[in-house]
Scaffold this active site. Structure first.
Site, PDB file in Angstrom:
ATOM      1  N   GLU A   1     -12.121  75.507 -44.991  1.00 52.42           N
ATOM      2  CA  GLU A   1     -11.649  75.986 -46.300  1.00 52.42           C
ATOM      3  C   GLU A   1     -12.389  77.244 -46.757  1.00 52.42           C
ATOM      4  O   GLU A   1     -11.799  78.156 -47.326  1.00 52.42           O
ATOM      5  CB  GLU A   1     -11.825  74.878 -47.348  1.00 52.42           C
ATOM      6  CG  GLU A   1     -11.113  75.207 -48.630  1.00 52.42           C
ATOM      7  CD  GLU A   1     -11.414  74.186 -49.715  1.00 52.42           C
ATOM      8  OE1 GLU A   1     -10.773  74.276 -50.751  1.00 52.42           O
ATOM      9  OE2 GLU A   1     -12.297  73.330 -49.531  1.00 52.42           O
ATOM     10  N   ASP A   2     -13.705  77.278 -46.523  1.00 50.52           N
ATOM     11  CA  ASP A   2     -14.525  78.348 -47.111  1.00 50.52           C
ATOM     12  C   ASP A   2     -14.866  79.506 -46.172  1.00 50.52           C
ATOM     13  O   ASP A   2     -15.441  80.493 -46.604  1.00 50.52           O
ATOM     14  CB  ASP A   2     -15.857  77.754 -47.626  1.00 50.52           C
ATOM     15  CG  ASP A   2     -15.626  76.776 -48.766  1.00 50.52           C
ATOM     16  OD1 ASP A   2     -14.529  76.815 -49.341  1.00 50.52           O
ATOM     17  OD2 ASP A   2     -16.538  75.983 -49.071  1.00 50.52           O
TER      18      ASP A   2
END
Length: 735
Positions: free
Chosen positions: A92-93
């Site tokens: 996600e990051d």
């Protein structure tokens, strides 16, 4: 932006130290090659997050290490889960993709991380779909329960380190934690995590009460420890004499559970006697578990007299989440009731680590309540009809309830939540039996559908082909399955009626020379305050809207400016300045403007209370206390409608309604003394007063108008000093 002094060398040393601690926590489950696998995951996470920092200024890598540590140490998960916990934020990051993860760690790890990535924004404050996302999260639970267990570890670490977040974010996260995550931890058997999540939620949603109980517990700590030592000494002695290997210790109750007891029983802290429980953990082989537990029960009850109504046997019939234990309440040496929990090491591991431990011992318990529950979740999720919000409410209700055991006429055992009715039982047997149920025989005696069942009842269902589900059934069924099937059936019926209503409305509009099109239908629905065109058609078919009402609508349209709908004028009215005497009382929104609002009657906020605004569909902005009984549901389910709110610094002299519940010993002139204090001493107006007296005990509910929280607290303090009054609490709703 605040600048942080960064000591890279010290941070690298700390990262290595935390990684070694994680490896120590993993040691019991490590197999050949596992250490290298964990190392590769750690190296990838470290590299991916190297330039990221948490709100506290710490390196971001501290978070995945901590989540992995919780997964290993407090939930007892294995290597695959540790790897996934370390990598849970990577996709996600950072620029790492799921394909990269799959290439390095295999399909299983990639699938779990995919599940974690999908649910990472479940309660995004800007999302209007929290409930829908929660349903998606449960789909991953039905697929691989490790996704939820790692998510719980992630949530627990976030709750432990939330002090650096903005207040409104703390409130939202704490509310969704108490509303959904704590019950989920409970249902998966993670009692220690469930208690900590509840306590941490309370720390942010009701900080004053939390600090008060924590302080009180601390003050009595030495006295409590002495009592526990005196209580367990003779028990230990006899266990040793009889050659039973066991640990005996006192375990304090959580702050949240103490507060729950105070609130439910309307009693002060001093009257909560079970602030701790005694736990006896026996070290014995599996085949002798039951015998040893009852043997220890016999020893304890020989020493201390038991309360016959408080024996709970979850050894013979474990709870649906796998929990096994014997609970009894005995009279201690100082005339005080004490709860004693008796279990084996295996049972204790399942109680502490829930699902993971249950899996470890699964061979001996192939078709457990947990497996059945996961199957129920799958069945529930397969119903496409159900509204997401209804689903979350029903699901949550079934998370916390304890089970009762009911028998069919042929002796088959059926597990239901506590409070289930004969109709719930019918739906549990089969959806068609539930839909056509007209009554039941409980222990051979005829009872209505709403009859609440007791543990051990034998139930026979009576059906009729003419019966169909009724709307009032929703008022007394408690299982998610029954509610889902009834709603689904009612929706189908409503859709059929709405089709007829559509034709009727078309004819009526034709006679009024109003064009039948989508725009006009939406305008009419808004005018009559129906949320959808289907509701409008349904009410037309039911005769709630006739030609006269439609003429009134047509007239109102003529007086409106072209293109302006009734609804849009209603919305614009929300942001008008207040032009009444409450001006300046509450400021709302990120920039704290003066906008129109009403105070929620469910909690009656008064100046000094911690508050928030909630944007309703039809009634504008409502102001609630953050400790309101409805607050956690609103914040968890409709985070996008929550608005910041605060009391203005200079309060006008406005009176606010609040309720007091007073309990005491009935005495001549007591009511007169109470009203004198309220009206004469404090010059406070009483709106309503209801007193009931029963065999010398009285209970009173008084609604009063006060100016601020300090005045209310002062008034409660003075009332408490009146002779005969034993308890006084503020209550939420004006009912």
């Amino acid at each position: 932006m605040e600048e942080f002094e960064i000591d890279i060398e010290a941070e690298n040393k700390e990262i290595r130290k935390r990684y070694r601690a994680l490896l120590r926590a993993c040691k019991p489950t490590l197999q050949r090659g596992d250490k290298q696998e964990i190392r590769r995951a750690f190296d990838l996470a470290l590299e991916s997050h190297k330039d990221m920092r948490r709100k506290s200024g710490e390196p971001y890598i501290y978070h995945p290490i901590a989540v992995a540590q919780i997964a290993a140490e407090e939930i007892g998960l294995g290597t695959t889960s540790i790897v996934c916990a370390l990598l849970h934020d990577v996709v996600e990051d950072t620029s790492i993709t799921l394909q990269d993860i799959e290439a390095q760690f295999g399909k299983k790890v990639a699938r779990i991380i995919d599940g974690l990535t999908k649910i990472s924004g479940i309660f995004d404050p800007n999302s209007s779909m929290q409930a829908e996302n929660f349903r998606k999260m449960l789909l991953t639970l039905a697929d691989d329960v490790r996704v939820i267990l790692i998510k719980l570890a992630d949530r627990l670490h976030n709750m432990r380190t939330m002090e650096f977040m903005a207040r409104h974010k703390q409130l939202k996260i704490a509310s969704e934690t108490s509303y959904l995550y704590a019950p989920l931890a409970h249902r998966l058997g993670l009692y220690a995590i469930k208690s900590e999540l509840e306590d941490l939620s309370m720390k942010y949603t009701d900080p004053d009460t939390y600090k008060f109980i924590a302080r009180k517990l601390n003050e009595k700590k030495a006295e409590r420890e002495k009592f526990v030592a005196d209580f367990i000494e003779p028990v230990k002695k006899i266990l040793e004499e009889q050659g039973i290997k066991a640990e005996v210790f006192g375990r304090p109750k959580s702050i949240y559970s103490i507060w729950n007891k105070m609130r439910k029983k309307s009693i002060p802290f001093e009257e909560v006697y079970d602030l701790f429980a005694i736990r006896i953990i026996i070290d014995t082989p599996t085949e002798r578990e039951k015998t040893e537990c009852w043997k220890v029960y016999s020893i304890v009850t020989d020493l201390y007299r038991p309360n016959p109504d408080r024996l709970r046997d979850w050894v013979s019939s474990p709870k649906g989440n796998g929990y096994e234990s014997l609970h009894t309440t005995v009279m201690g040496p100082r005339g005080q009731w004490v709860e004693v929990q008796i279990r084996t090491k295996r049972m204790n591991e399942i109680a502490e680590k829930g699902f993971a431990a249950h899996w470890k011992y699964k061979e001996s318990n192939s078709d457990s309540g947990l497996d059945q529950w996961i199957q129920k979740v799958r069945n529930l999720l397969s119903s496409p009809e159900q509204n997401a919000m209804d689903f979350v409410d029903d699901f949550k209700m079934n998370l916390f309830s304890d089970e009762i055991f009911i028998f069919t006429p042929k002796g088959t055992l059926v597990q239901l939540p506590n409070g289930a009715t004969a109709l719930d039982f019918a739906f549990e047997i089969h959806s068609d039996i539930g839909a056509t149920c007209i009554g039941a025989k409980v222990n051979h005696k005829l009872v209505p559908l709403s009859h609440p069942l007791q543990n051990g009842d034998q139930v026979e269902i009576i059906t009729s082909s003419k019966q169909t589900p009724k709307e009032d059934w929703l008022n007394f069924v408690v299982t998610a399955k029954a509610k889902s099937k009834i709603r689904s059936s009612l929706k189908e019926e409503k859709r059929r009626v709405a089709e007829d209503g559509k034709e009727i409305l078309e004819r009526k509009l034709k006679s009024l020379k109003i064009t039948y099109n989508t725009d006009n239908i939406n305008k009419i629905a808004n005018y009559f305050k129906y949320p959808s065109s289907q509701e409008l058609f349904y009410n037309v078919a039911k005769g709630n809207i006739d030609i006269k009402n439609l003429r009134e609508y047509a007239e109102s349209e003529k007086t409106n400016t072209p293109g302006q709908s009734h609804f849009s004028s209603h919305v614009s009215g929300l942001v008008e300045k207040i032009n009444k005497k409450e001006i300046d009382t509450i400021l709302i929104g990120d920039d704290y403007q003066q906008v129109d609002y009403t105070l929620a009657p469910c909690c009656n906020p008064i100046p000094g209370d911690d508050i928030f605004g909630f944007l309703t569909v039809n009634d504008g902005i409502k102001i609630h206390r953050t400790s309101c009984p409805n607050a956690s549901k609103l914040m968890a389910s409709y985070g996008y409608r929550i608005l910041k709110a605060k009391w203005a610094s200079s309060q006008p002299n406005v009176a606010f309604l609040t309720g007091l519940r007073i309990v005491g010993i009935d005495d001549v002139g007591l009511i007169n003394k109470i009203t004198n204090v309220i009206s004469q001493e404090y010059n406070v107006n009483i709106r309503s007063l209801s007193i009931t007296s029963n065999e010398g005990i009285f209970e009173g509910n008084i609604m009063v108008f006060v100016n601020h929280i300090e005045q209310l607290e002062d008034l409660m303090k003075t009332l408490k000093q009146i002779s005969g009054i034993t308890g006084i609490t503020r209550y939420e709703a004006d009912n």
